[in-house]
Design a protein around this motif. Structure first.
Motif, PDB file in Angstrom:
ATOM      1  N   GLY A 137      -7.924  -1.496   0.361  1.00 35.11           N
ATOM      2  CA  GLY A 137      -7.802  -0.668   1.565  1.00 35.11           C
ATOM      3  C   GLY A 137      -6.742   0.401   1.411  1.00 35.11           C
ATOM      4  N   LEU A 138      -5.600   0.042   0.845  1.00 36.78           N
ATOM      5  CA  LEU A 138      -4.527   1.021   0.636  1.00 36.78           C
ATOM      6  C   LEU A 138      -4.948   2.105  -0.347  1.00 36.78           C
ATOM      7  CD1 LEU A 138      -1.492  -1.420   0.461  1.00 36.78           C
ATOM      8  CD2 LEU A 138      -2.014   0.177   2.318  1.00 36.78           C
ATOM      9  N   TRP A 139      -5.621   1.702  -1.402  1.00 40.98           N
ATOM     10  CA  TRP A 139      -6.092   2.688  -2.381  1.00 40.98           C
ATOM     11  C   TRP A 139      -7.073   3.671  -1.746  1.00 40.98           C
ATOM     12  CZ3 TRP A 139     -11.217   2.960  -4.563  1.00 40.98           C
ATOM     13  CH2 TRP A 139     -11.347   3.967  -5.537  1.00 40.98           C
ATOM     14  N   MET A 140      -8.023   3.157  -0.963  1.00 43.82           N
ATOM     15  CA  MET A 140      -9.029   4.033  -0.364  1.00 43.82           C
ATOM     16  C   MET A 140      -8.392   5.029   0.601  1.00 43.82           C
ATOM     17  SD  MET A 140     -12.270   1.423   0.221  1.00 43.82           S
ATOM     18  CE  MET A 140     -13.489   2.743   0.472  1.00 43.82           C
ATOM     19  N   GLU A 141      -7.447   4.563   1.416  1.00 44.46           N
ATOM     20  CA  GLU A 141      -6.807   5.496   2.355  1.00 44.46           C
ATOM     21  C   GLU A 141      -5.906   6.492   1.635  1.00 44.46           C
ATOM     22  OE1 GLU A 141      -7.464   6.281   5.326  1.00 44.46           O
ATOM     23  OE2 GLU A 141      -8.951   4.697   5.630  1.00 44.46           O
ATOM     24  N   SER A 142      -5.289   6.067   0.533  1.00 44.36           N
ATOM     25  CA  SER A 142      -4.486   7.030  -0.239  1.00 44.36           C
ATOM     26  C   SER A 142      -5.395   8.057  -0.901  1.00 44.36           C
ATOM     27  CB  SER A 142      -3.637   6.313  -1.290  1.00 44.36           C
ATOM     28  OG  SER A 142      -4.430   5.746  -2.315  1.00 44.36           O
ATOM     29  N   GLU A 143      -6.586   7.630  -1.319  1.00 47.25           N
ATOM     30  CA  GLU A 143      -7.577   8.549  -1.871  1.00 47.25           C
ATOM     31  C   GLU A 143      -7.986   9.583  -0.824  1.00 47.25           C
ATOM     32  OE1 GLU A 143      -9.722   8.877  -4.929  1.00 47.25           O
ATOM     33  OE2 GLU A 143      -7.701   8.285  -5.528  1.00 47.25           O
ATOM     34  N   ARG A 144      -8.220   9.118   0.397  1.00 43.07           N
ATOM     35  CA  ARG A 144      -8.631  10.039   1.469  1.00 43.07           C
ATOM     36  C   ARG A 144      -7.541  11.085   1.722  1.00 43.07           C
ATOM     37  NH1 ARG A 144     -12.115   8.416   5.691  1.00 43.07           N
ATOM     38  NH2 ARG A 144     -11.295   6.271   5.676  1.00 43.07           N
ATOM     39  N   MET A 145      -6.299  10.655   1.671  1.00 40.18           N
ATOM     40  CA  MET A 145      -5.191  11.555   1.950  1.00 40.18           C
ATOM     41  C   MET A 145      -4.872  12.470   0.770  1.00 40.18           C
ATOM     42  SD  MET A 145      -1.228  10.637   3.029  1.00 40.18           S
ATOM     43  CE  MET A 145      -1.677   9.730   4.500  1.00 40.18           C
ATOM     44  N   MET A 146      -5.023  11.958  -0.442  1.00 45.67           N
ATOM     45  CA  MET A 146      -4.530  12.694  -1.608  1.00 45.67           C
ATOM     46  C   MET A 146      -5.532  13.695  -2.174  1.00 45.67           C
ATOM     47  SD  MET A 146      -2.295  11.270  -4.779  1.00 45.67           S
ATOM     48  CE  MET A 146      -3.153   9.709  -4.794  1.00 45.67           C
ATOM     49  N   HIS A 147      -6.763  13.266  -2.399  1.00 49.46           N
ATOM     50  CA  HIS A 147      -7.705  14.213  -2.996  1.00 49.46           C
ATOM     51  C   HIS A 147      -9.164  13.896  -2.631  1.00 49.46           C
ATOM     52  CE1 HIS A 147      -7.461  10.919  -5.796  1.00 49.46           C
ATOM     53  NE2 HIS A 147      -6.384  11.391  -6.395  1.00 49.46           N
TER      54      HIS A 147
END
Length: 441
Positions: A121-131
């Motif tokens: 979940g943390l990875w997916m939301e960081s993906e949404r925010m980052m690139h």
């Protein structure tokens, strides 16, 4: 003696339940400005990861309405490391669920997973925010999705212009962007260029304009390390300039008529502009709503529906927003009842609030209702995550998740009368006739 014991037992129950509802949390900021809130709850092996961005429909430029809501859809398209169309498949394959929603003031994304999938979940939301990948095919695809949503929820839904305020807000706001609908217009979205969507993301989707909440069966220290790993490298963006537009007070009745192709029963509505959600008066207006239409023993229901049988249904609610609220009072006509009759009946109920203190019995019932709401609130980690983010971002006080009930407890009968006189006046409102579309129109 039995009655005394029962009262004591009820009081003990509410005291225990309120204590049981205490939500413990830890909050801190990353170096890039991302605000983080952690809530540990070991009662079930689930975890919710939510990110709320301080951007909503009010932040859109004139002629480009609908951007904030559009991003609610667009940012599920994919990222540099999540192939297009795979977001929902990844969540489902790992036993999770996800969603997003947009208001005038913020946009919220979340996933709920089994707790051993927290890192995903943390990875997916960081993906949404980052690139995220923002390209023309994604824009074109989601454009059609949003058009269908508008047709389903507003254009073809009975009373859709009331539910989503598209038939109300333009009368209540002259300058403030609250006058625009959250879903926007299709003309604006069709006219937008790809570079405008990219610019919108670049402006608002930075860590320093967001709150990350992780709630559920977690180890705080491990969670902090994962958050640092996934979100720490994301660079802060220029500070967002917040909307700061003051509306002139409404000083005379606004009279309007709206038509709806999808209804057969006309409605009469009074709408008042009210203060922002964090103001004390907004809480008092919540209580006034409960007095008027909360349940079959409420004033408007009992009088207009049960006794006089002039209304099929009644409603009263304060639509709270960050800058201003809208207080709506309305009724659906029963049979051949004239809208003027409904208007007079609603005014009679307002007059009672403005000229008489509510009874001690009503006041106690009101307090019990709000105690019950508090006890039943935040019954899931998903709900707790959303509440923590909202209180932090829009109220500026995360502690309200536990302390807000004290505001309601402190509201007096005199204060209810005072607030009714302050806001619910004929010269400060929209008087709206909401009618079936005539055949010849």
């Amino acid at each position: 003696m039995i009655k005394k014991i029962s009262s004591a037992a009820i009081a003990l129950f509410f005291s225990f339940a309120a204590f049981a509802q205490e939500v413990e949390f830890t909050e801190y900021d990353l170096d890039n400005g991302l605000h983080v809130i952690l809530h540990e709850d070991d009662t079930a092996p689930v975890v919710t990861v939510g990110v709320m961005y301080h951007v909503g429909a009010k932040d859109e430029e004139e002629g480009r309405t609908g951007f904030a809501h559009f991003f609610e859809h667009l940012l599920f398209e994919g990222t540099e490391n999540i192939e297009r169309g795979e977001w929902f498949n990844i969540v489902a394959a790992n036993g999770g669920s996800n969603n997003a929603n947009t208001t005038q003031d913020r946009t919220y994304y979340y996933e709920t997973f089994p707790s051993n999938k927290l890192e995903l979940g943390l990875w997916m939301e960081s993906e949404r925010m980052m690139h995220p990948v923002i390209n023309q095919i994604g824009v074109d695809t989601q454009n059609e999705v949003v058009k269908e949503e508008k047709r389903t929820r507003i254009d073809n839904a009975p009373y859709g212009k009331i539910i989503y305020s598209t038939g109300i807000s333009p009368y209540m706001f002259d300058k403030h962007p609250y006058k625009n609908s959250v879903i926007g217009t299709m003309e604006d979205l069709d006219a937008a260029q790809l570079n405008e969507f990219k610019a919108f993301f670049s402006k608002y989707y930075g860590p320093n304009n967001a709150t990350l909440v992780v709630a559920g069966n977690i180890d705080k220290n491990e969670t902090k390390e994962m958050i640092k790993d996934y979100f720490g490298p994301i660079k802060a963006k220029p500070e967002v300039t917040r909307v700061d537009i003051q509306e002139k007070p409404i000083q005379e009745t606004i009279t309007a008529t709206e038509y709806d192709d999808n209804i057969q029963i006309p409605a009469k509505l009074f709408v008042y502009r009210t203060p922002g959600m964090a103001e004390r008066d907004a809480y008092v207006l919540d209580m006034i709503s409960s007095i008027l239409t909360d349940g079959k023993s409420s004033r408007m229901y009992k009088k207009m529906v049960d006794e006089d049988k002039e209304a099929l249904q009644v409603l009263a609610f304060n639509r709270s927003q960050e800058d201003y609220g809208l207080y709506v009072i309305g009724a659906l006509a029963m049979g051949e009842t004239k809208l003027e009759t409904l208007a007079n009946s609603m005014d009679n109920q307002i007059d009672r609030l403005q000229n008489e203190l509510i009874s001690e019995e009503e006041y106690q019932k009101l307090q019990n209702n709000f105690e019950n709401r508090f006890v039943n609130s935040n019954s899931s980690v998903q709900g707790i995550a959303a509440s923590l983010a909202t209180y932090n971002m829009l109220y500026g006080n995360t502690d309200l998740i536990n302390d807000e009930i004290e505001i309601y407890r402190s509201i007096t009968r005199e204060e209810i009368k005072e607030v009714a006189n302050k806001y619910l006046n004929e010269n400060q409102r929209l008087s709206l006739d909401y009618l079936p579309t005539p055949e010849n129109k």
